[in-house]
Design a protein around this motif. Structure first.
Motif, short mmCIF file in Angstrom:
data_model
loop_
_atom_site.label_atom_id
_atom_site.label_comp_id
_atom_site.label_asym_id
_atom_site.label_seq_id
_atom_site.Cartn_x
_atom_site.Cartn_y
_atom_site.Cartn_z
N LEU A 97 63.46 -47.72 12.15
CA LEU A 97 63.67 -47.15 13.48
C LEU A 97 63.31 -45.66 13.55
CD1 LEU A 97 66.90 -49.06 14.58
CD2 LEU A 97 64.50 -49.77 14.69
N THR A 98 62.31 -45.29 12.76
CA THR A 98 61.70 -43.96 12.92
C THR A 98 60.19 -44.14 12.92
OG1 THR A 98 61.55 -43.45 10.56
CG2 THR A 98 63.60 -42.82 11.67
N GLN A 99 59.49 -43.11 13.35
CA GLN A 99 58.04 -43.17 13.39
C GLN A 99 57.43 -41.92 12.79
OE1 GLN A 99 56.72 -43.56 17.44
NE2 GLN A 99 57.92 -41.82 18.15
N ARG A 100 56.12 -41.98 12.58
CA ARG A 100 55.44 -40.91 11.85
C ARG A 100 53.97 -40.88 12.28
NH1 ARG A 100 57.10 -40.86 5.72
NH2 ARG A 100 58.58 -39.33 6.51
N TYR A 101 53.39 -39.69 12.26
CA TYR A 101 51.96 -39.51 12.57
C TYR A 101 51.14 -39.88 11.32
CZ TYR A 101 47.69 -36.87 13.89
OH TYR A 101 46.41 -36.48 14.20
N ALA A 102 50.02 -40.56 11.53
CA ALA A 102 49.19 -40.97 10.39
C ALA A 102 47.71 -40.90 10.75
CB ALA A 102 49.57 -42.38 9.94
N ASP A 137 43.46 -41.22 14.55
CA ASP A 137 44.83 -40.80 14.29
C ASP A 137 45.76 -41.70 15.09
OD1 ASP A 137 44.23 -39.60 16.77
OD2 ASP A 137 45.32 -37.75 16.32
N LEU A 138 46.96 -41.90 14.58
CA LEU A 138 47.82 -42.96 15.10
C LEU A 138 49.29 -42.63 14.86
CD1 LEU A 138 47.99 -45.70 12.44
CD2 LEU A 138 46.20 -44.00 12.27
N MET A 139 50.17 -43.39 15.53
CA MET A 139 51.60 -43.31 15.28
C MET A 139 52.02 -44.63 14.64
SD MET A 139 52.67 -40.33 16.28
CE MET A 139 54.43 -40.55 16.32
N LEU A 164 42.65 -33.94 19.64
CA LEU A 164 42.14 -35.07 20.42
C LEU A 164 41.06 -35.75 19.58
CD1 LEU A 164 41.85 -36.74 23.01
CD2 LEU A 164 40.31 -34.97 23.89
N TYR A 165 41.30 -37.04 19.26
CA TYR A 165 40.33 -37.75 18.42
C TYR A 165 38.98 -37.86 19.14
CZ TYR A 165 38.05 -40.43 14.96
OH TYR A 165 37.13 -40.80 14.01
N GLY A 166 37.89 -37.71 18.37
CA GLY A 166 36.56 -37.74 18.96
C GLY A 166 36.08 -36.35 19.34
N HIS A 167 36.99 -35.40 19.33
CA HIS A 167 36.66 -34.01 19.67
C HIS A 167 37.08 -33.09 18.51
CE1 HIS A 167 35.82 -35.08 23.92
NE2 HIS A 167 36.60 -36.09 23.58
#
Lengths: 122, 371
Positions: free
Chosen positions: B85-90, B102-104, B236-239
């Motif tokens: 029940l936690t999340q993280r940037y990856a 990039d994703l969560m 911002l992905y792609g930039h």
């Protein structure tokens, strides 16, 4: 005299002695959105009809203002340097861009009147 | 892509009803702004609460006996120890050490819940399916994703879903909102406190209207989403990130936990680990930095950066006007030797030299609720 219009959504207001006041239309400011910077032409510089004379930066993007008529710049609206949003608030009044001395007054005849301009907006 | 081929999110009718100016974005009809305008929407989000439709993003579930460990083979991130029940940037890396998206990632208890960028979602899905052969990877096509962001987001959510009030930044959990099964993460893409809420597509319109009925909430378009994330120093992905930029160059080392680094317990094992470890040890030749811009003229993506003597030393990857800063704001990549905060450079805009200074990011303080 009444305003004349270009298809690029600029207005031209003939004043005395072959001088015209230039700005963008209500429709143009609405399309651009919040304007944050205006780069104005230099006084005394000369342009042909259709040349880029100014850059308008909105939050979104940069766009060019094209010379609606040929001529030389005799005045610019210095107030836009600090308050570019004036163009949004009052595009046909306090938000004017520059005064141009016409090199070919007959070019005015090629511009649209209000009815003609309204027709291209619909 | 022509108009007819663009996909619609479950909030499409609502966007039109609210006067959204629609554009094509990553294959979807999306609102770039509403009648309030980008400047007004941006300021409203920073002062109250903004509602964003991000349903174009990919929502993916990953089930498998060892899903967390398996997923570590794709990202240089600690997923195994990510608390339930936690999340993280990856980041999905490639064999050259570059970033493919990039994703969560959320630990949903018995599975992982992943949110990826709209423009990358087909490629990401294929990537996960072909590399996570022991897992069941499923794209959730029938869900909307809404973000509620801003200092009033928490009080608005507490009225509608009281169980969200004890969540802190990066908590994630299933929620029952009037009998509708949602998942919410306390995170976002604006630098503000807020939530991202996944909701069944057929319940999204009602839910959005309910949020908009609250005094503090306005609908916000992609234009303000971009200026908000830029001020917050978010990529911002792609930039700002692409398949040729590494996590070291992108200044995203904070997202690579020690346990996955060269001397960690589960070191490496993700694509491009050798390249990334080599850069970690010896430095990369370029780095992502933020810029203060002197004057009012925005410096935008693609502008060349020079050292003042006419030598190219980098390039702007995102730039525009920051309504909160009331000044232009930009980020980009520079050669390592020019990446120190305070370094003065020149950006070329329409052949004019605009002075910029390498600045601390984020430009606008992040106000996450860390409890």
């Amino acid at each position: 005299m009444s305003l004349k219009y270009t298809a690029d959504h600029e207005w031209v207001k003939p004043e005395a002695d072959d001088i015209v006041l230039v700005g963008i239309t209500e429709h143009a400011q609405e399309m651009l959105g919040d304007i944050v910077f205006v780069e104005l032409p230099e006084i005394d510089s000369s342009f042909n009809q259709g040349d880029d004379i100014s850059v308008i930066e909105s939050v979104k993007a940069a766009s060019e203002l094209k010379a609606p008529v040929s001529g030389s710049i005799v005045a610019i609206n210095e107030a836009l340097a600090d308050e570019p949003a004036t163009v949004n608030d009052d595009p046909t009044g306090a938000g004017w861009f520059c005064r141009i001395r016409l090199s070919d007054p007959s070019e005015l005849d090629n511009l649209m009147d209000e009815a003609g301009y309204k027709a291209i907006l619909t | 892509m022509n108009e007819e081929q663009l996909l619609k999110t479950p909030l499409h009718d609502l966007h039109l009803e609210l006067g959204g100016k629609m554009v094509g974005f990553a294959g979807y009809h999306m609102p770039v702004q509403f009648p309030l305008g980008i400047m007004g929407e941006h300021k409203h989000t920073r002062s109250k609460a903004g509602l964003f439709d991000v349903s174009h993003m990919g929502q993916v579930t990953i089930h498998g006996a060892n899903a967390a460990l398996d997923f570590e083979s794709l990202v240089p991130v600690d997923i195994f120890d990510l608390k339930p029940l936690t999340q993280r940037y990856a980041l999905f890396t490639n064999d050259q050490g570059g970033i493919d998206d990039d994703l969560m990632v959320s630990n949903a208890g018995d599975h992982l819940f992943v949110v990826v960028n709209a423009a990358c979602k087909d490629r990401d899905l294929e990537h996960m399916r072909s590399n996570l052969s022991d897992c069941n990877v499923k794209m959730l096509e029938d869900r909307a994703l809404l973000a509620l962001q801003g200092p009033a987001a928490a009080s608005v959510m507490a009225r509608i879903a009281p169980e969200t009030s004890d969540m802190v930044f990066m908590d994630w959990r299933p929620l029952d909102i009037n009998g509708i099964r949602c998942f919410a993460g306390r995170a976002g893409y604006t630098g503000e406190d807020g939530f991202e809420i996944s909701i069944p597509a057929d319940a999204a319109d009602d839910f959005a209207r309910k949020l908009l009925a609250e005094d503090e909430v306005e609908m916000i378009g992609l234009g303000a989403r971009d200026s908000l994330r830029l001020e917050a120093g978010l990529c911002l992905y792609g930039h700002d990130l692409d398949s040729t930029t590494t996590p070291v160059e992108a200044n995203l080392l904070w997202s690579m936990q020690k346990v996955r680094r060269a001397d960690g317990e589960r070191a490496g094992g993700f694509p491009g680990a050798e390249v990334i470890f080599n850069q970690l040890a010896n430095g990369a030749s370029r780095k992502r930095v933020g810029f203060d811009v002197v004057g009012r003229a925005p410096v935008r993506e693609g502008a060349e950066l020079q050292d003042g003597k006419g030598n190219k030393v980098g390039q702007i990857t995102s730039g525009g006007f920051g309504p909160t800063l009331e000044a232009p704001v930009a980020m980009g990549y520079v050669s390592n030797e020019y990446s120190t905060i305070g370094t003065g450079l020149v950006a070329l805009v329409r052949n004019r030299e605009i002075k910029v200074n390498v600045a601390k990011m984020p430009m606008v303080e992040q106000r996450y609720h860390r409890g």
